[in-house]
Design a protein around this motif. Structure first.
Motif, short mmCIF file in Angstrom:
data_model
loop_
_atom_site.label_atom_id
_atom_site.label_comp_id
_atom_site.label_asym_id
_atom_site.label_seq_id
_atom_site.Cartn_x
_atom_site.Cartn_y
_atom_site.Cartn_z
N UNK A 1 0.43 50.98 -14.01
CA UNK A 1 1.87 51.13 -13.78
C UNK A 1 2.15 51.48 -12.32
N UNK A 2 1.30 52.33 -11.75
CA UNK A 2 1.47 52.75 -10.35
C UNK A 2 1.43 51.55 -9.42
N UNK B 1 -5.17 57.21 -18.27
CA UNK B 1 -5.29 57.21 -16.81
C UNK B 1 -5.27 55.78 -16.27
N UNK B 2 -5.99 54.90 -16.92
CA UNK B 2 -6.05 53.50 -16.48
C UNK B 2 -4.66 52.87 -16.57
N UNK C 1 -6.70 48.25 -10.39
CA UNK C 1 -5.81 49.41 -10.33
C UNK C 1 -6.59 50.72 -10.43
N UNK C 2 -7.65 50.72 -11.18
CA UNK C 2 -8.37 51.97 -11.45
C UNK C 2 -9.52 52.21 -10.49
N UNK D 1 -6.23 42.64 -25.36
CA UNK D 1 -4.89 43.09 -25.00
C UNK D 1 -4.99 44.04 -23.80
N UNK D 2 -3.84 44.41 -23.25
CA UNK D 2 -3.84 45.29 -22.07
C UNK D 2 -4.49 46.62 -22.40
N UNK D 3 -4.11 47.22 -23.54
CA UNK D 3 -4.66 48.54 -23.88
C UNK D 3 -6.15 48.46 -24.20
#
Length: 846
Positions: free
Chosen positions: A237-238, A231-232, A90-91, A199-201
């Protein structure tokens, strides 16, 4: 539109087409030029070099630690956390699975917006840069050239690797700083967990660091790291890896790096073992039979070997914890004894030479980091100049001290030559320096420096020192000199436990704290004291047929010149440790339990030489005929060995005692079962070695003897396991030993100071029964208390069926001896009466 404007427009269109075509041609030409430039060849592309860490595994394949230059553990794509994969795509490269190394759309966007709306580098390009073009460009031309090289390499890599392999290589290669190279090391360093548990974060934090691992580091720049994480998460989410509600809730979570721990070789279990293991493996891999298939030697710090050891992870933790508890008590007792006394000034007897201790303290100062940094700052240039001028002379601290001593007391160097401390060549070099024109200025600078050293080392400063507290250190204020003395007075510890049936080493505790005290005490030689006596008793019982019930009077015994094959130059009459003799008769059971020197001397004298004992211990893994540096045997050819005069190691003593615990069969200690390369190919396989020393019958007699030596003693009545062992205390209470064993485990333990004057002042505290024995009892009781250790306290020593051939019941033995004595008297009387009768007959005949 007018004709003129239309013509102009057509020209512009044609020009743009020309420029476009020229751009394509120029690009193609650049690619051709790039392909001919200094690029990695196909072999490098297909086999990119990684500097891989070498993990060390316990006997259950749990990791004990790693050897590395960069702390990198390779992961396959299948092992990588999905949270990390999603955050990365995603990033960094959402079209990763659609392009062939170069993202044309991203490149066009980057050109159009001059990079303001994101870079154009794909994951493949970033990997290319990491692996092959990492040198930072200094100008625009170099940046363009570098970019073309990245494009070319990326296309080549995409031809040779799957997308999954490229992503795994990228995550394995990235340097997250703080010693963490690769995703696995980063997860352990920053979050104290395995990467698959991120975890995701947490995954977003690590992926966010790809943009700039220094500026976006959660340890050094937590606010910037949190902004980048946001931002990541927004990118995730985008592209619908998470929803907006998840994004918002995750953004509210603080970055938690409370488990941050930069890995270092002192961290984790068994640091002393890993230190010695590295030496052993490096030495092993010098042998050509263990070379790589290409004929070059392996490097444990870069080749990603896997080392499988015999250590038991849980037992090792237990041993280290029990050591800390035990040594805390011993150390507290030591400091109480030495309160208001200084070991460097205290006279143990009027003949003590304090100069030796003062010299030892001076060596501690010279060896300290504080002194060395001061010396470099104050005298670095002067020492370099003197070294260049006198290239055949060394300018260590001791060398300079010798030159100063010679100048102050002419003839000092001759005395050093006479004692073989220095050579005549060294003395001539010193003399040349002293007589040189440079000496006066250097001596002045040296003296000024020493005044500064005295001032600094006697000025109190805030510092951290070792202590038996949480974290192993405390803050305090003391002078650097007092700090050196304090740490030198910390008693040291060495303990090894061995599985007697296999020789597998299960625990290795080489000192009290590896961060502060690097020296390992498992393979160092210390006088063993009475732990050697069981070998003397064993020789007497197995080779002379003595029963342990044999009675020996507690009186002085002398081995004099001409006795047996001892070849002593003068009479030798050692006393008991307390200097007293009871005159009582002691059987061997009680003699060993009370550690009576008189009994051991009697047995040695009865054997008539030292060879029986030396040959025996040689069969038990102790190389009795090896020579020390001074040319003497490691197990001396002298009757004093019966009292433990030999200097041996914890490793050797643990190995020798496996013989008793293993039914008379010696098992050579080993700690590595196999080594494989990064691809699983076996490099080394261990072979267990053993040697039969005693028959089962004889061994049971010895086990019975050693079991009764500890029976009913402090700590042992609470143990469930069958156990035997022997304490050892050396002259002046310098060393305290206990070597104990059960059917499951042999544990050899030594406690003592680094210097002979760091010791207790009486037998009350300085005996092996206080210094070392409690550790064994507490460690075994802990193993008995928890099934996770796999320790079986119900197992007993093997007793062969039938008659042992040696009587162990001392009451029966006493009755038997009495009956033998009566029979001998009767036989003697019978012979006398017969002689009298014959005399009478002869008289009558006459």
């Amino acid at each position: 539109m007018s004709e003129a404007r239309s013509a102009l427009f057509s020209k512009i269109i044609r020009l743009l087409w020309v420029l476009f075509v020229l751009g394509i041609i120029a690009t193609l030409l650049l690619f051709v030029l790039v392909s001919k430039s200094d690029l990695p060849d196909l072999t490098e592309l297909e086999n990119p070099e990684y500097e891989l860490a070498t993990p060390v595994y316990a006997d259950d394949n749990r990791e004990l630690g790693r050897f590395y230059r960069f702390n990198r553990v390779p992961l396959s794509y299948e092992e990588i956390s999905p949270n990390v994969v999603n955050a990365l795509l995603a990033t960094e490269d959402i079209r990763f699975h659609k392009h062939s190394g170069i993202d044309a759309r991203g490149t066009m966007r980057a050109v159009a917006y001059l990079g303001r709306r994101g870079g154009a580098s794909t994951i493949t390009q970033q990997l290319s840069k990491q692996m092959f073009t990492g040198v930072k460009a200094s100008n625009f031309i170099e940046r363009v050239w570098q970019k073309f090289k990245e494009w070319y390499i990326s296309v080549q890599m995409e031809k040779r690797y799957t997308k999954e392999e490229i992503m795994a290589m990228y995550l394995n290669k990235f340097d997250y700083l703080h010693g963490a190279v690769g995703l696995q090391a980063a997860a352990e360093t920053y979050f104290g967990k395995q990467q698959q548990d991120l975890t995701i974060e947490e995954a977003a934090v690590l992926v966010g660091m790809f943009k700039n691992p220094n500026r976006l580091n959660p340890k050094s720049h937590p606010n910037d790291s949190r902004k980048r994480r946001s931002v990541v998460l927004s990118q995730m989410a985008k592209y619908e890896y998470i929803n907006e509600v998840e994004r918002d809730s995750l953004n509210e979570i603080d970055i938690d790096i409370s488990s941050f721990k930069r890995d270092h070789h002192s961290a984790g279990p068994a640091p002393y073992f890993r230190q010695e293991l590295a030496k052993w493996v490096k030495n092993l891999l010098k042998d050509k039979q263990y070379y790589k298939p290409d004929g070059t030697p392996y490097d444990i710090y870069t080749d990603g070997l896997k080392i499988y050891t015999t250590l038991n992870y849980d037992m090792q933790i237990a041993a280290e914890e029990e050591m800390a508890k035990h040594m805390k008590n011993v150390q507290e007792t030591y400091f109480k004894v030495w309160k208001k006394r200084d070991p460097w000034k205290y006279k143990f007897d009027p003949e003590d030479n304090l100069e030796i201790r003062e010299a030892g303290l001076q060596r501690l100062i010279y060896g300290s980091e504080r002194y060395q940094s001061m010396k470099e700052a104050a005298l670095g240039d002067a020492l370099a100049a003197m070294g260049q001028k006198f290239d055949d002379v060394r300018f260590r601290d001791i060398d300079i001290d010798r030159m100063l001593e010679e100048e102050a007391k002419p003839g000092s160097l001759r005395k050093l030559i006479a004692k073989d401390y220095i050579s005549k060549k060294m003395a001539a070099g010193y003399d040349k320096v002293i007589k040189s024109s440079e000496w006066a200025d250097f001596k002045s600078a040296w003296n000024d420096f020493q005044k500064r050293v005295d001032q600094v080392f006697n000025t109190p400063v805030k510092m951290k020192v070792f202590d038996y507290v949480d974290g192993w250190e405390r803050e305090t204020t003391m002078t650097p000199l007092d700090s050196l003395k304090y740490h030198r007075q910390i008693l040291q510890f060495g303990s090894l436990s061995v599985e007697p049936t296999t020789g597998h080493i299960k625990t290795w505790v080489g000192g009290v704290n590896h961060k502060y005290f690097k020296f390992d005490h498992i393979n160092s030689n210390r006088q063993v004291g009475s732990t050697f006596k069981p070998f003397v008793y064993s020789a007497a019982i197995t080779m002379k047929g003595m029963s342990p019930c044999f009675q020996i009077q507690d009186i002085p015994y002398t081995i004099a010149p001409g006795d047996g094959s001892f070849y002593v130059a003068e009479p030798w009459t050692p006393s008991n440790s307390d200097g007293e003799y009871t005159g009582e008769y002691f059987d061997m059971y009680r003699g060993l339990k009370k550690s009576k020197n008189t009994v051991s001397v009697y047995l040695m004298k009865e054997m008539g030489n030292t060879e029986l004992v030396r040959d025996l211990v040689n069969n038990m893994g102790i190389d009795a005929y090896a020579k020390r540096a001074d040319g003497n045997f490691r197990v001396p050819d002298a009757p004093s060995i019966c009292l433990g005069s030999a200097d041996l190691s914890v490793m050797e003593m643990a190995g020798a005692y496996t013989t008793f615990a293993n039914n008379g069969v010696y098992s050579e200690p080993l700690f590595v079962t196999r080594i494989t390369d990064k691809d699983g190919r076996v490099v080394y396989n261990a072979v267990e070695k053993e040697n039969t020393v005693f028959s089962p019958e004889n061994n049971y007699v010895l086990v019975d003897l050693l079991s009764k030596a500890v029976e009913g003693t402090t700590g042992f009545w609470e143990m469930k396991s069958s156990a035997g062992g022997k304490t050892g205390t050396t002259n002046d209470y310098v060393d305290g030993w206990f070597v104990g064993f059960t059917p499951e485990l042999v544990v050899a333990t030594w406690v003592g100071g680094e210097d002979p004057w760091i010791r207790f002042l009486s037998i009350q505290n300085g005996q092996g029964a206080r210094m070392a024995k409690p550790f064994f009892a507490n460690f075994i009781k802990r193993l008995e208390s928890d099934p996770r250790y796999g320790f079986n306290p119900e197992k007993t020593f093997y007793k062969p069926p039938g008659n042992l051939g040696i009587e162990l019941d001392c009451e029966k033995y006493a009755k038997f001896i009495q009956q033998v004595d009566v029979d001998e008297v009767d036989a003697a009387l019978g012979n006398d009466e017969e002689d009298d009768l014959m005399d009478e007959l002869d008289f009558e005949e006459q």
